[in-house]
Scaffold this motif. Structure first.
Motif, PDB file in Angstrom:
ATOM      1  N   ARG A   7      -5.257  -3.362   5.549  1.00 19.42           N
ATOM      2  CA  ARG A   7      -5.206  -2.182   4.689  1.00 19.42           C
ATOM      3  C   ARG A   7      -5.891  -2.493   3.367  1.00 19.42           C
ATOM      4  NH1 ARG A   7      -0.657   0.252   1.208  1.00 19.42           N
ATOM      5  NH2 ARG A   7       0.514  -1.632   1.681  1.00 19.42           N
ATOM      6  N   ASP A   8      -6.860  -1.676   2.993  1.00 20.37           N
ATOM      7  CA  ASP A   8      -7.513  -1.797   1.695  1.00 20.37           C
ATOM      8  C   ASP A   8      -6.662  -1.097   0.644  1.00 20.37           C
ATOM      9  OD1 ASP A   8     -10.131  -3.172   2.130  1.00 20.37           O
ATOM     10  OD2 ASP A   8     -10.398  -1.533   3.555  1.00 20.37           O
ATOM     11  N   ILE A   9      -6.201  -1.855  -0.323  1.00 17.73           N
ATOM     12  CA  ILE A   9      -5.360  -1.292  -1.382  1.00 17.73           C
ATOM     13  C   ILE A   9      -6.248  -0.866  -2.539  1.00 17.73           C
ATOM     14  CG2 ILE A   9      -3.487  -1.736  -3.002  1.00 17.73           C
ATOM     15  CD1 ILE A   9      -2.335  -3.718  -1.047  1.00 17.73           C
ATOM     16  N   THR A  10      -6.217   0.416  -2.849  1.00 17.17           N
ATOM     17  CA  THR A  10      -7.017   0.961  -3.947  1.00 17.17           C
ATOM     18  C   THR A  10      -6.146   1.568  -5.043  1.00 17.17           C
ATOM     19  OG1 THR A  10      -7.238   3.070  -2.761  1.00 17.17           O
ATOM     20  CG2 THR A  10      -8.975   1.432  -2.431  1.00 17.17           C
ATOM     21  N   ASP A  11      -4.832   1.568  -4.841  1.00 19.78           N
ATOM     22  CA  ASP A  11      -3.896   2.132  -5.809  1.00 19.78           C
ATOM     23  C   ASP A  11      -3.315   1.004  -6.656  1.00 19.78           C
ATOM     24  OD1 ASP A  11      -1.954   3.385  -7.258  1.00 19.78           O
ATOM     25  OD2 ASP A  11      -0.806   4.121  -5.541  1.00 19.78           O
ATOM     26  N   PRO A  12      -3.585   0.978  -7.953  1.00 22.44           N
ATOM     27  CA  PRO A  12      -3.021  -0.084  -8.797  1.00 22.44           C
ATOM     28  C   PRO A  12      -1.501  -0.148  -8.728  1.00 22.44           C
ATOM     29  CG  PRO A  12      -4.720   1.123  -9.995  1.00 22.44           C
ATOM     30  CD  PRO A  12      -4.464   1.883  -8.717  1.00 22.44           C
ATOM     31  N   GLY A  63       4.300   0.869   1.270  1.00 20.93           N
ATOM     32  CA  GLY A  63       3.887   0.487   2.606  1.00 20.93           C
ATOM     33  C   GLY A  63       3.994  -0.973   2.973  1.00 20.93           C
ATOM     34  N   PHE A  64       4.754  -1.767   2.217  1.00 18.46           N
ATOM     35  CA  PHE A  64       4.881  -3.188   2.545  1.00 18.46           C
ATOM     36  C   PHE A  64       6.021  -3.461   3.519  1.00 18.46           C
ATOM     37  CE2 PHE A  64       2.842  -3.077  -1.646  1.00 18.46           C
ATOM     38  CZ  PHE A  64       1.677  -3.761  -1.350  1.00 18.46           C
ATOM     39  N   ASP A  83       0.708  -5.529   8.564  1.00 15.10           N
ATOM     40  CA  ASP A  83      -0.709  -5.335   8.266  1.00 15.10           C
ATOM     41  C   ASP A  83      -1.150  -6.337   7.205  1.00 15.10           C
ATOM     42  OD1 ASP A  83      -0.469  -3.199   9.934  1.00 15.10           O
ATOM     43  OD2 ASP A  83      -0.813  -1.659   8.417  1.00 15.10           O
ATOM     44  N   GLY A  84      -2.416  -6.764   7.301  1.00 12.96           N
ATOM     45  CA  GLY A  84      -2.982  -7.539   6.207  1.00 12.96           C
ATOM     46  C   GLY A  84      -3.298  -6.624   5.039  1.00 12.96           C
ATOM     47  N   ALA A 149     -18.211 -14.966   6.069  1.00 13.32           N
ATOM     48  CA  ALA A 149     -17.922 -15.179   7.485  1.00 13.32           C
ATOM     49  C   ALA A 149     -16.797 -16.196   7.665  1.00 13.32           C
ATOM     50  CB  ALA A 149     -19.184 -15.651   8.209  1.00 13.32           C
ATOM     51  N   LEU A 150     -16.781 -17.229   6.838  1.00 10.67           N
ATOM     52  CA  LEU A 150     -15.711 -18.227   6.913  1.00 10.67           C
ATOM     53  C   LEU A 150     -14.363 -17.594   6.582  1.00 10.67           C
ATOM     54  CD1 LEU A 150     -14.903 -21.204   7.281  1.00 10.67           C
ATOM     55  CD2 LEU A 150     -15.340 -21.522   4.835  1.00 10.67           C
ATOM     56  N   GLN A 151     -14.355 -16.703   5.605  1.00 10.00           N
ATOM     57  CA  GLN A 151     -13.125 -15.991   5.256  1.00 10.00           C
ATOM     58  C   GLN A 151     -12.567 -15.246   6.469  1.00 10.00           C
ATOM     59  OE1 GLN A 151     -11.848 -12.045   2.671  1.00 10.00           O
ATOM     60  NE2 GLN A 151     -13.747 -13.073   2.154  1.00 10.00           N
ATOM     61  N   SER A 152     -13.443 -14.569   7.218  1.00 11.70           N
ATOM     62  CA  SER A 152     -13.004 -13.830   8.403  1.00 11.70           C
ATOM     63  C   SER A 152     -12.470 -14.772   9.474  1.00 11.70           C
ATOM     64  CB  SER A 152     -14.165 -13.002   8.962  1.00 11.70           C
ATOM     65  OG  SER A 152     -14.590 -12.026   8.022  1.00 11.70           O
ATOM     66  N   GLU A 153     -13.124 -15.914   9.651  1.00 15.86           N
ATOM     67  CA  GLU A 153     -12.684 -16.873  10.664  1.00 15.86           C
ATOM     68  C   GLU A 153     -11.310 -17.448  10.321  1.00 15.86           C
ATOM     69  OE1 GLU A 153     -15.760 -19.776  10.914  1.00 15.86           O
ATOM     70  OE2 GLU A 153     -17.298 -18.311  11.469  1.00 15.86           O
ATOM     71  N   VAL A 154     -11.086 -17.763   9.048  1.00 15.55           N
ATOM     72  CA  VAL A 154      -9.794 -18.302   8.632  1.00 15.55           C
ATOM     73  C   VAL A 154      -8.700 -17.258   8.824  1.00 15.55           C
ATOM     74  CG1 VAL A 154      -8.458 -19.123   6.656  1.00 15.55           C
ATOM     75  CG2 VAL A 154     -10.769 -19.996   7.044  1.00 15.55           C
ATOM     76  N   ARG A 155      -9.002 -16.004   8.474  1.00 12.68           N
ATOM     77  CA  ARG A 155      -8.012 -14.930   8.655  1.00 12.68           C
ATOM     78  C   ARG A 155      -7.621 -14.815  10.125  1.00 12.68           C
ATOM     79  NH1 ARG A 155      -6.155 -10.191   6.440  1.00 12.68           N
ATOM     80  NH2 ARG A 155      -7.339 -10.476   4.516  1.00 12.68           N
ATOM     81  N   GLU A 156      -8.610 -14.887  11.023  1.00 14.81           N
ATOM     82  CA  GLU A 156      -8.317 -14.788  12.460  1.00 14.81           C
ATOM     83  C   GLU A 156      -7.433 -15.939  12.914  1.00 14.81           C
ATOM     84  OE1 GLU A 156     -12.010 -14.536  14.499  1.00 14.81           O
ATOM     85  OE2 GLU A 156     -12.566 -12.595  13.618  1.00 14.81           O
ATOM     86  N   LEU A 157      -7.698 -17.137  12.429  1.00 17.35           N
ATOM     87  CA  LEU A 157      -6.874 -18.283  12.795  1.00 17.35           C
ATOM     88  C   LEU A 157      -5.433 -18.113  12.305  1.00 17.35           C
ATOM     89  CD1 LEU A 157      -9.291 -21.269  12.064  1.00 17.35           C
ATOM     90  CD2 LEU A 157      -8.440 -20.568  14.302  1.00 17.35           C
ATOM     91  N   PHE A 158      -5.287 -17.690  11.059  1.00 20.94           N
ATOM     92  CA  PHE A 158      -3.950 -17.548  10.487  1.00 20.94           C
ATOM     93  C   PHE A 158      -3.151 -16.453  11.185  1.00 20.94           C
ATOM     94  CE2 PHE A 158      -4.498 -19.454   5.950  1.00 20.94           C
ATOM     95  CZ  PHE A 158      -4.853 -20.656   6.520  1.00 20.94           C
ATOM     96  N   ALA A 159      -3.837 -15.423  11.677  1.00 22.19           N
ATOM     97  CA  ALA A 159      -3.148 -14.291  12.314  1.00 22.19           C
ATOM     98  C   ALA A 159      -2.858 -14.534  13.788  1.00 22.19           C
ATOM     99  CB  ALA A 159      -3.991 -13.027  12.157  1.00 22.19           C
TER     100      ALA A 159
END
Length: 211
Positions: A7-12, A63-64, A83-84, A149-159
């Protein structure tokens, strides 16, 4: 398991809802032991049920967490929304930037304390757990695209085992909660390699006595 929704958070205001040490402790209690009622959360975090009930409602508002069904009032159970969450990508308003920085600082403070607690206690752990815990440190060169790309790979591993937060039956015998934290940030004092007009990497440093 399927890809973790992000989820992209755009609300402060949503970021301010988690930029609070007690609320992070409440979220962690619900994640590790939930679903929990406000009374049960209070037992885990050492606060009053009334105070926990108010904070739970604020976390649910943004929504948490969500109702798990059954019960009313302070006996209403809450579950984690797995959700992330992502914020601060691309252009952002000054208000969102300030809220995001505050939330990130509170999150990092929590993880730093947990890391120091592990370092202090690890000699009392069994050899298997002591050896399984790790801290890795690397320094390398990446382009912005490669780092993304590394950020995405790490997220996939952690999830990979995220389903175990929702379903206690999915937790194998001998498993325990494990904190996973990683970052890959550009060195503030590191200059990017310049790209010459021809498109190849520029020469850096000295070569054959030339500077």
């Amino acid at each position: 398991m399927p890809d973790q929704p992000v989820r992209d958070i755009t609300d402060p205001q949503a970021l301010r809802a988690i930029a609070h040490p007690l609320r992070l402790r409440i979220l962690e209690a619900v994640a590790l032991h939930g679903p929990l009622t406000a009374t049960q959360v209070a037992d885990h975090v050492g606060e009053s049920p009334a105070n926990c009930s108010w904070h739970l409602r604020q976390l649910a508002k943004y929504g948490f967490i969500a109702e798990a069904g059954g019960g009313t009032g302070r006996q209403r159970p809450w579950r984690l929304v797995t959700d992330g969450h992502r914020w601060g990508d691309g252009e952002e308003s000054p208000e969102l930037a300030r809220a995001g920085d505050a939330a990130a600082q509170v999150l990092l403070d929590l993880e730093y304390r947990a890391l120091h607690a592990w370092m202090a206690a690890r000699r009392q752990e069994s050899p298997a757990w002591r050896d399984a815990g790790f801290i890795n440190q690397f320094l390398s060169w990446y382009t912005a695209e490669e780092l993304g790309a590394l950020q995405s790979e790490v997220r996939e591993l952690f999830a990979r085992h995220l389903d175990r937060l929702d379903d206690p039956a999915a937790r194998p015998p001998g498993s325990r909660p494990v904190r996973l934290m990683a970052w890959g940030v550009p060195a503030v004092d590191g200059r990017a390699v310049d790209m010459p007009a021809g498109g190849g990497p520029a020469r850096t440093g000295t070569e054959n006595g030339e500077s």
